[in-house]
Design a protein around this motif. Structure first.
Motif, PDB file in Angstrom:
ATOM      1  N   ASP A   1      -3.050   8.132  12.982  1.00  0.00           N
ATOM      2  CA  ASP A   1      -2.862   7.485  11.683  1.00  0.00           C
ATOM      3  C   ASP A   1      -1.416   7.493  11.188  1.00  0.00           C
ATOM      4  O   ASP A   1      -1.147   7.084  10.063  1.00  0.00           O
ATOM      5  CB  ASP A   1      -3.743   8.156  10.627  1.00  0.00           C
ATOM      6  CG  ASP A   1      -3.375   9.616  10.382  1.00  0.00           C
ATOM      7  OD1 ASP A   1      -2.529  10.158  11.134  1.00  0.00           O
ATOM      8  OD2 ASP A   1      -3.932  10.213   9.449  1.00  0.00           O
ATOM      9  N   LYS A   2      -0.469   7.907  12.044  1.00  0.00           N
ATOM     10  CA  LYS A   2       0.905   8.033  11.564  1.00  0.00           C
ATOM     11  C   LYS A   2       1.895   7.743  12.688  1.00  0.00           C
ATOM     12  O   LYS A   2       1.670   8.093  13.848  1.00  0.00           O
ATOM     13  CB  LYS A   2       1.148   9.444  11.014  1.00  0.00           C
ATOM     14  CG  LYS A   2       2.487   9.646  10.330  1.00  0.00           C
ATOM     15  CD  LYS A   2       2.582  11.048   9.744  1.00  0.00           C
ATOM     16  CE  LYS A   2       3.894  11.268   9.010  1.00  0.00           C
ATOM     17  NZ  LYS A   2       3.978  12.629   8.437  1.00  0.00           N
TER      18      LYS A   2
ATOM     19  N   VAL B   1      -1.680  -0.715   8.855  1.00  0.00           N
ATOM     20  CA  VAL B   1      -0.462   0.077   8.772  1.00  0.00           C
ATOM     21  C   VAL B   1       0.713  -0.884   8.616  1.00  0.00           C
ATOM     22  O   VAL B   1       0.774  -1.922   9.288  1.00  0.00           O
ATOM     23  CB  VAL B   1      -0.291   0.983  10.020  1.00  0.00           C
ATOM     24  CG1 VAL B   1      -0.186   0.170  11.289  1.00  0.00           C
ATOM     25  CG2 VAL B   1       0.905   1.909   9.878  1.00  0.00           C
TER      26      VAL B   1
ATOM     27  N   THR C   1       2.835   2.402   2.467  1.00  0.00           N
ATOM     28  CA  THR C   1       2.657   3.151   3.704  1.00  0.00           C
ATOM     29  C   THR C   1       3.951   3.453   4.433  1.00  0.00           C
ATOM     30  O   THR C   1       3.972   4.276   5.335  1.00  0.00           O
ATOM     31  CB  THR C   1       1.744   2.383   4.677  1.00  0.00           C
ATOM     32  OG1 THR C   1       2.367   1.134   5.013  1.00  0.00           O
ATOM     33  CG2 THR C   1       0.393   2.105   4.054  1.00  0.00           C
TER      34      THR C   1
ATOM     35  N   GLU D   1      -3.667   3.085   6.294  1.00  0.00           N
ATOM     36  CA  GLU D   1      -4.420   3.143   5.046  1.00  0.00           C
ATOM     37  C   GLU D   1      -5.591   2.165   5.124  1.00  0.00           C
ATOM     38  O   GLU D   1      -5.502   1.119   5.771  1.00  0.00           O
ATOM     39  CB  GLU D   1      -3.519   2.741   3.868  1.00  0.00           C
ATOM     40  CG  GLU D   1      -2.298   3.596   3.656  1.00  0.00           C
ATOM     41  CD  GLU D   1      -2.607   4.895   2.951  1.00  0.00           C
ATOM     42  OE1 GLU D   1      -3.753   5.048   2.472  1.00  0.00           O
ATOM     43  OE2 GLU D   1      -1.705   5.747   2.880  1.00  0.00           O
TER      44      GLU D   1
ATOM     45  N   THR E   1       5.376   5.917   8.706  1.00  0.00           N
ATOM     46  CA  THR E   1       4.376   4.996   8.180  1.00  0.00           C
ATOM     47  C   THR E   1       2.989   5.551   8.492  1.00  0.00           C
ATOM     48  O   THR E   1       2.786   6.180   9.545  1.00  0.00           O
ATOM     49  CB  THR E   1       4.538   3.583   8.764  1.00  0.00           C
ATOM     50  OG1 THR E   1       3.606   2.694   8.153  1.00  0.00           O
ATOM     51  CG2 THR E   1       4.345   3.563  10.272  1.00  0.00           C
ATOM     52  N   THR E   2       2.075   5.347   7.577  1.00  0.00           N
ATOM     53  CA  THR E   2       0.736   5.925   7.686  1.00  0.00           C
ATOM     54  C   THR E   2      -0.322   4.847   7.496  1.00  0.00           C
ATOM     55  O   THR E   2      -0.188   3.986   6.625  1.00  0.00           O
ATOM     56  CB  THR E   2       0.532   7.027   6.629  1.00  0.00           C
ATOM     57  OG1 THR E   2       1.576   7.994   6.758  1.00  0.00           O
ATOM     58  CG2 THR E   2      -0.816   7.719   6.805  1.00  0.00           C
TER      59      THR E   2
ATOM     60  N   SER F   1      -8.597  -0.603   8.684  1.00  0.00           N
ATOM     61  CA  SER F   1      -7.401   0.228   8.598  1.00  0.00           C
ATOM     62  C   SER F   1      -6.173  -0.611   8.923  1.00  0.00           C
ATOM     63  O   SER F   1      -6.151  -1.348   9.917  1.00  0.00           O
ATOM     64  CB  SER F   1      -7.509   1.401   9.577  1.00  0.00           C
ATOM     65  OG  SER F   1      -6.376   2.239   9.493  1.00  0.00           O
TER      66      SER F   1
ATOM     67  N   LEU G   1       0.813  -1.216   0.000  1.00  0.00           N
ATOM     68  CA  LEU G   1       0.000   0.000   0.000  1.00  0.00           C
ATOM     69  C   LEU G   1       0.844   1.263   0.000  1.00  0.00           C
ATOM     70  O   LEU G   1       0.325   2.355  -0.026  1.00  0.00           O
ATOM     71  CB  LEU G   1      -0.924   0.019   1.218  1.00  0.00           C
ATOM     72  CG  LEU G   1      -1.969  -1.090   1.277  1.00  0.00           C
ATOM     73  CD1 LEU G   1      -2.746  -1.004   2.582  1.00  0.00           C
ATOM     74  CD2 LEU G   1      -2.909  -1.004   0.098  1.00  0.00           C
TER      75      LEU G   1
ATOM     76  N   VAL H   1      -7.915  -0.798   3.734  1.00  0.00           N
ATOM     77  CA  VAL H   1      -7.740  -1.932   2.836  1.00  0.00           C
ATOM     78  C   VAL H   1      -8.980  -2.808   2.951  1.00  0.00           C
ATOM     79  O   VAL H   1      -9.534  -2.967   4.037  1.00  0.00           O
ATOM     80  CB  VAL H   1      -6.455  -2.726   3.182  1.00  0.00           C
ATOM     81  CG1 VAL H   1      -6.503  -3.281   4.596  1.00  0.00           C
ATOM     82  CG2 VAL H   1      -6.223  -3.844   2.189  1.00  0.00           C
TER      83      VAL H   1
END
Length: 256
Positions: free
Chosen positions: A201-202, A44, A4, A29, A26-27, A42, A2, A31
Motif C-alpha cells: 500500500d505504499k 494511488v 496520497t 487509499e 505515496t499511499t 484502491s 486524496l 475511493v
C-alpha cells in the motif's frame, strides 16, 4: 485529491538538494466508483497521476469481484482510464467507445427477456462476447503481469427497451483500467528518483544517484511531469509544479 502523495526536501545546501535529500512517498487509499453501486476500489497517486492499485473484496461489489486483488503487492500499477456514471442509450449495432482501442458493441437485444448480447472489441478484433440479463454488470477480465483474471472493464447494463426506431439499452456506469500496467520495483528509476521500497500500500522514492541543482530562474523536472520552479533573484525560493498539456490556446474558453 486524496492527499496520497508527499515530496519532502529533507536536506538542501544552497540551491542543491544532495543525494538522498529528497523523499517521495505515496499511499494507496480507497475511493468510491463514480457509479456508487459498485462500492470502492484502491487508488494511488503516482507522480501526480491516478493509478489503480487493487480491489478489496469487502469494499468492491460482488458483481465485479469477490476476491482481494492487489496490483501494488505484485509490483505494478495500472492507469485509471474511465470512471463515470453516465446514463446513455445505445441502439443495436452501436458501440460504447472505451480507451486503448476497446469498444463494447451491442450485437442484439431481447426486449421481452431483458437481455443484451454484447461483444467487446479490441482494435477491431473480438476480445469477448457475453449475454447480459439486465439490469446487470458486464465484467471483462484479463491477466495482468503476475495476476490472473483482473477485471479491467466494468459496464453497468440498465434497461433494455423498444425505441421509436430501434431497440435500445441504457448504460449507467463504466470503469476501465489500462491493460498495460507499469512496473513498480525497488531500484526502478523515474527521472531523478529511484524506488527504494514498494509494499502492498505504499511507495517510497529518493534521489539515490545524483544531487539535484535548482538553477536560478529555471524549471527543473524531477520525475515525470513533477518539478521545481526556482526564483530568478538568487534562486533562494522555489516551489513545486506539475506540467500539464491542456490543448491549444484557441480551444480555451474563459467565462467571467
Amino acid at each position: 485529491d486524496l492527499g496520497t502523495e508527499t515530496l519532502v526536501v529533507e536536506e538542501c545546501s544552497g540551491n542543491t538538494i544532495p543525494e538522498d535529500g529528497l523523499l517521495y512517498t505515496t499511499t494507496a487509499e480507497p475511493v468510491e466508483f463514480d457509479f456508487s453501486d459498485w462500492g470502492s476500489f484502491s487508488v494511488v497517486g503516482f507522480m501526480a497521476e491516478s493509478y489503480f492499485a487493487g480491489y478489496d473484496e469487502d469494499d468492491a461489489s460482488d458483481e465485479i469481484t469477490n476476491e482481494d486483488i492487489n496490483l501494488l503487492s505484485k509490483d505494478m500499477l495500472s492507469k485509471v482510464l474511465v470512471d463515470v456514471e453516465d446514463d446513455r442509450m445505445i441502439s443495436t449495432g452501436a458501440s460504447l467507445q472505451l480507451e486503448e482501442g476497446y469498444e463494447l458493441k451491442v450485437i442484439q437485444l431481447d426486449i421481452d427477456g431483458g437481455q443484451a448480447q454484447l461483444e467487446l472489441m479490441k482494435n477491431g478484433k473480438s476480445a469477448d462476447t457475453e449475454i447480459v440479463h439486465s439490469p446487470d454488470t458486464y465484467v471483462y477480465e484479463k491477466d495482468l503481469g503476475k495476476l490472473d483474471d483482473v477485471p479491467i472493464i466494468v459496464v453497468y447494463i440498465g434497461n433494455v427497451f423498444a425505441g421509436t426506431e430501434s431497440d435500445l439499452v441504457t448504460i449507467e456506469g463504466a470503469f476501465q483500467i489500462s491493460d498495460d500496467p507499469i512496473t513498480i520495483d525497488s531500484g526502478d528509476e523515474y527521472g531523478e528518483m529511484e524506488i527504494t521500497s514498494a509494499s502492498g500500500d505504499k511507495i517510497e522514492m529518493r534521489n539515490r544517484e545524483n544531487d539535484i541543482d535548482l538553477d536560478e530562474g529555471e524549471k527543473t523536472l524531477i520525475m515525470g511531469n513533477i518539478g521545481f520552479m526556482t526564483s530568478d533573484d538568487g534562486g533562494e525560493r522555489y516551489c513545486l509544479f506539475v506540467r500539464r498539456t491542456i490543448g491549444s490556446i484557441a480551444a480555451l474558453k474563459i467565462e467571467l
